[in-house]
Design a protein around this motif. Structure first.
Motif, PDB file in Angstrom:
ATOM      1  N   GLU A 195       1.840  -0.549  13.077  1.00 34.02           N
ATOM      2  CA  GLU A 195       0.852  -0.935  11.835  1.00 34.02           C
ATOM      3  C   GLU A 195      -0.511  -0.923  12.471  1.00 34.02           C
ATOM      4  O   GLU A 195      -0.643  -1.053  13.712  1.00 34.02           O
ATOM      5  N   THR A 196      -1.323  -0.789  11.442  1.00 35.51           N
ATOM      6  CA  THR A 196      -2.820  -0.353  11.860  1.00 35.51           C
ATOM      7  C   THR A 196      -3.855  -1.248  11.230  1.00 35.51           C
ATOM      8  O   THR A 196      -3.308  -1.902  10.061  1.00 35.51           O
ATOM      9  N   THR A 197      -5.076  -1.085  11.388  1.00 32.94           N
ATOM     10  CA  THR A 197      -6.315  -1.853  10.787  1.00 32.94           C
ATOM     11  C   THR A 197      -6.413  -1.266   9.449  1.00 32.94           C
ATOM     12  O   THR A 197      -7.210  -1.795   8.563  1.00 32.94           O
ATOM     13  N   GLY A 198      -6.031   0.196   9.234  1.00 32.96           N
ATOM     14  CA  GLY A 198      -6.313   0.787   8.059  1.00 32.96           C
ATOM     15  C   GLY A 198      -5.835   2.280   8.308  1.00 32.96           C
ATOM     16  O   GLY A 198      -5.028   2.711   9.371  1.00 32.96           O
ATOM     17  N   THR A 199      -6.349   3.127   7.498  1.00 31.84           N
ATOM     18  CA  THR A 199      -5.819   4.681   7.517  1.00 31.84           C
ATOM     19  C   THR A 199      -7.048   5.681   7.914  1.00 31.84           C
ATOM     20  O   THR A 199      -6.670   6.684   8.152  1.00 31.84           O
ATOM     21  N   GLU A 250      -2.774  -6.011   2.635  1.00 32.77           N
ATOM     22  CA  GLU A 250      -1.848  -5.929   1.530  1.00 32.77           C
ATOM     23  C   GLU A 250      -0.444  -5.372   1.752  1.00 32.77           C
ATOM     24  O   GLU A 250       0.567  -5.671   1.045  1.00 32.77           O
ATOM     25  N   VAL A 251      -0.571  -4.176   2.539  1.00 28.33           N
ATOM     26  CA  VAL A 251       0.635  -3.718   2.916  1.00 28.33           C
ATOM     27  C   VAL A 251       1.469  -4.339   3.859  1.00 28.33           C
ATOM     28  O   VAL A 251       2.742  -4.381   3.797  1.00 28.33           O
ATOM     29  N   HIS A 252       0.803  -4.768   5.103  1.00 23.30           N
ATOM     30  CA  HIS A 252       1.881  -5.039   6.035  1.00 23.30           C
ATOM     31  C   HIS A 252       1.579  -6.670   6.264  1.00 23.30           C
ATOM     32  O   HIS A 252       2.465  -7.105   6.938  1.00 23.30           O
ATOM     33  N   GLY A 253       0.669  -7.230   5.775  1.00 22.54           N
ATOM     34  CA  GLY A 253       0.524  -8.687   5.828  1.00 22.54           C
ATOM     35  C   GLY A 253      -0.162  -9.411   6.998  1.00 22.54           C
ATOM     36  O   GLY A 253       0.138 -10.506   7.544  1.00 22.54           O
ATOM     37  N   ILE A 254      -0.728  -8.475   7.812  1.00 23.32           N
ATOM     38  CA  ILE A 254      -1.070  -8.913   9.164  1.00 23.32           C
ATOM     39  C   ILE A 254      -2.432  -9.219   8.955  1.00 23.32           C
ATOM     40  O   ILE A 254      -3.398  -8.449   8.629  1.00 23.32           O
ATOM     41  N   THR A 255      -2.944 -10.393   9.219  1.00 19.27           N
ATOM     42  CA  THR A 255      -4.285 -10.951   9.218  1.00 19.27           C
ATOM     43  C   THR A 255      -4.955 -11.025  10.528  1.00 19.27           C
ATOM     44  O   THR A 255      -4.392 -10.943  11.513  1.00 19.27           O
ATOM     45  N   GLN A 256      -6.133 -11.294  10.553  1.00 22.43           N
ATOM     46  CA  GLN A 256      -7.120 -11.240  11.770  1.00 22.43           C
ATOM     47  C   GLN A 256      -6.726 -12.251  12.476  1.00 22.43           C
ATOM     48  O   GLN A 256      -6.646 -12.301  13.725  1.00 22.43           O
ATOM     49  N   GLU A 257      -6.097 -13.568  12.039  1.00 23.84           N
ATOM     50  CA  GLU A 257      -5.710 -14.632  12.823  1.00 23.84           C
ATOM     51  C   GLU A 257      -4.516 -14.371  13.651  1.00 23.84           C
ATOM     52  O   GLU A 257      -4.158 -14.860  14.647  1.00 23.84           O
ATOM     53  N   LEU A 258      -3.770 -13.553  12.972  1.00 17.87           N
ATOM     54  CA  LEU A 258      -2.363 -13.128  13.808  1.00 17.87           C
ATOM     55  C   LEU A 258      -2.561 -12.236  15.064  1.00 17.87           C
ATOM     56  O   LEU A 258      -1.805 -12.272  15.857  1.00 17.87           O
ATOM     57  N   ILE A 259      -3.828 -11.640  15.077  1.00 20.00           N
ATOM     58  CA  ILE A 259      -4.156 -10.947  16.377  1.00 20.00           C
ATOM     59  C   ILE A 259      -5.156 -11.609  17.223  1.00 20.00           C
ATOM     60  O   ILE A 259      -5.341 -10.955  18.178  1.00 20.00           O
ATOM     61  N   GLU A 260      -5.487 -12.605  16.773  1.00 16.39           N
ATOM     62  CA  GLU A 260      -6.705 -13.100  17.349  1.00 16.39           C
ATOM     63  C   GLU A 260      -6.116 -13.692  18.791  1.00 16.39           C
ATOM     64  O   GLU A 260      -5.169 -14.288  18.863  1.00 16.39           O
ATOM     65  N   GLY A 261      -7.095 -13.341  19.869  1.00 18.91           N
ATOM     66  CA  GLY A 261      -6.558 -13.469  21.233  1.00 18.91           C
ATOM     67  C   GLY A 261      -5.460 -12.834  21.856  1.00 18.91           C
ATOM     68  O   GLY A 261      -4.962 -13.084  23.003  1.00 18.91           O
ATOM     69  N   LYS A 262      -4.913 -11.770  21.201  1.00 15.58           N
ATOM     70  CA  LYS A 262      -3.869 -10.992  21.500  1.00 15.58           C
ATOM     71  C   LYS A 262      -4.433  -9.961  22.405  1.00 15.58           C
ATOM     72  O   LYS A 262      -5.715  -9.513  22.540  1.00 15.58           O
ATOM     73  N   HIS A 282       7.418  -2.920   5.907  1.00 17.07           N
ATOM     74  CA  HIS A 282       6.135  -2.636   6.162  1.00 17.07           C
ATOM     75  C   HIS A 282       5.877  -3.195   7.456  1.00 17.07           C
ATOM     76  O   HIS A 282       4.737  -3.166   7.885  1.00 17.07           O
ATOM     77  N   ASP A 283       6.864  -3.998   7.967  1.00 21.06           N
ATOM     78  CA  ASP A 283       6.563  -4.721   9.548  1.00 21.06           C
ATOM     79  C   ASP A 283       7.124  -3.315  10.420  1.00 21.06           C
ATOM     80  O   ASP A 283       7.910  -2.807  10.037  1.00 21.06           O
ATOM     81  N   ALA A 284       6.213  -3.090  11.523  1.00 22.73           N
ATOM     82  CA  ALA A 284       6.612  -2.276  12.293  1.00 22.73           C
ATOM     83  C   ALA A 284       8.003  -2.252  12.830  1.00 22.73           C
ATOM     84  O   ALA A 284       8.920  -1.173  12.825  1.00 22.73           O
ATOM     85  N   ILE A 285       8.547  -3.310  13.325  1.00 27.83           N
ATOM     86  CA  ILE A 285       9.861  -3.084  13.954  1.00 27.83           C
ATOM     87  C   ILE A 285      10.944  -3.463  12.871  1.00 27.83           C
ATOM     88  O   ILE A 285      12.123  -2.746  12.808  1.00 27.83           O
ATOM     89  N   GLY A 286      10.595  -4.011  11.744  1.00 26.71           N
ATOM     90  CA  GLY A 286      11.660  -3.941  10.500  1.00 26.71           C
ATOM     91  C   GLY A 286      11.838  -2.678  10.016  1.00 26.71           C
ATOM     92  O   GLY A 286      12.883  -1.847   9.839  1.00 26.71           O
ATOM     93  N   ASP A 287      10.701  -1.686   9.960  1.00 26.06           N
ATOM     94  CA  ASP A 287      10.797  -0.381   9.390  1.00 26.06           C
ATOM     95  C   ASP A 287      11.345   0.378  10.719  1.00 26.06           C
ATOM     96  O   ASP A 287      12.079   1.520  10.219  1.00 26.06           O
ATOM     97  N   VAL A 288      11.440   0.099  11.842  1.00 17.89           N
ATOM     98  CA  VAL A 288      12.013   0.665  13.010  1.00 17.89           C
ATOM     99  C   VAL A 288      13.583   0.815  12.678  1.00 17.89           C
ATOM    100  O   VAL A 288      14.506   1.685  12.748  1.00 17.89           O
TER     101      VAL A 288
END
Length: 246
Positions: A10-14, A52-64, A155-161
């Motif tokens: 999943e990415t920040t965009g295309t 909108e596609v994958h539901g990943i927000t900035q908060e979910l990746i903050e500090g990762k 649209h979640d990476a591992i779910g799609d896998v």
């Protein structure tokens, strides 16, 4: 023994500047199945369209950690040999995104999107979620997910896998039936690298017409497409050149 890496990102965009923010993959072929699924931070903000596609927000990746700092990425580097196989739906997109993280695949690539277009050319669509419902993969995925400890989410990476793992089994069977004398895995690699002959226009003023018919009636339009359409994909370019006898 060869290993099979079924992967999605999943990415920040295309766009050209966008980057990976989730790397998920399953490794088959070893004694134990490996499951890798990690979010990572990026200097590139996530676009609202991507959210909108994958539901990943900035908060979910903050500090990762960054992508290259994740254990998933480091393990992928260890697996990156010519003996192994990388399986992706629409491989050029994910491979290009991984290239931005410094990953240059040495594995044999199976693009299930291209394989499906070769083997199932008359389908209305070839998207992963389309096949999830058309092939009723959703009826099988919970048992598979529970066994692997995976939560299925569109649209979640591992779910799609996981869905891709089930689709791969169906495609392997279809390839075996279409090419009974060939190794289905190697044939899928071959099909991934074989241009697709598009037979019918799906856009523009000739939508619904056969390319061969347009070549006879309006060859000038096809030549214009070749010379003027910068976004013409490789398969359409190949197909136009074929029907024009170039």
């Amino acid at each position: 023994m060869a290993k099979y890496i079924i992967l999605d990102t999943e990415t920040t965009g295309t766009a050209e500047s966008d980057r990976v923010i989730q790397l998920g993959y399953i490794v088959l072929g070893a004694k134990e199945v490996e499951v890798h699924n990690e979010f990572n931070s990026s200097d590139v903000p996530i676009s609202y369209g991507a959210m909108e596609v994958h539901g990943i927000t900035q908060e979910l990746i903050e500090g990762k950690p960054t992508c290259v700092e994740t254990s998933a990425y480091k393990r992928l580097l260890e697996l990156n040999t010519e003996d192994n196989y990388m399986i992706i739906h629409n491989a050029p997109f994910d491979l290009k995104m991984l290239e931005k993280e410094g990953f240059d695949t040495q594995m044999k690539v199976i693009d299930t999107l291209r394989v499906a277009k070769h083997i199932l050319p008359d389908e209305d669509a070839h998207r992963l979620q389309y096949f999830r419902y058309k092939m009723e993969l959703y009826k099988e995925e919970k048992k598979e997910a529970d066994a692997l400890g995976i939560v299925v989410k569109a649209h979640d990476a591992i779910g799609d896998v996981l869905v891709l793992k089930l689709l791969l089994s169906k495609l392997k069977l279809a390839v075996s039936e279409a090419y009974p004398s060939e190794n289905p895995v190697e044939k899928m690699v071959d099909l991934t690298n074989t241009p697709i002959l598009v037979k019918t226009f799906r856009f523009g003023k000739h939508k619904g017409k056969e390319l061969a018919e347009v070549a006879r009636e309006d060859a000038g339009y096809l030549r214009w497409m070749l010379s003027s359409m910068d976004n013409l994909d490789d398969d359409m370019r190949y197909s136009i050149n074929t029907v024009l006898g170039m």
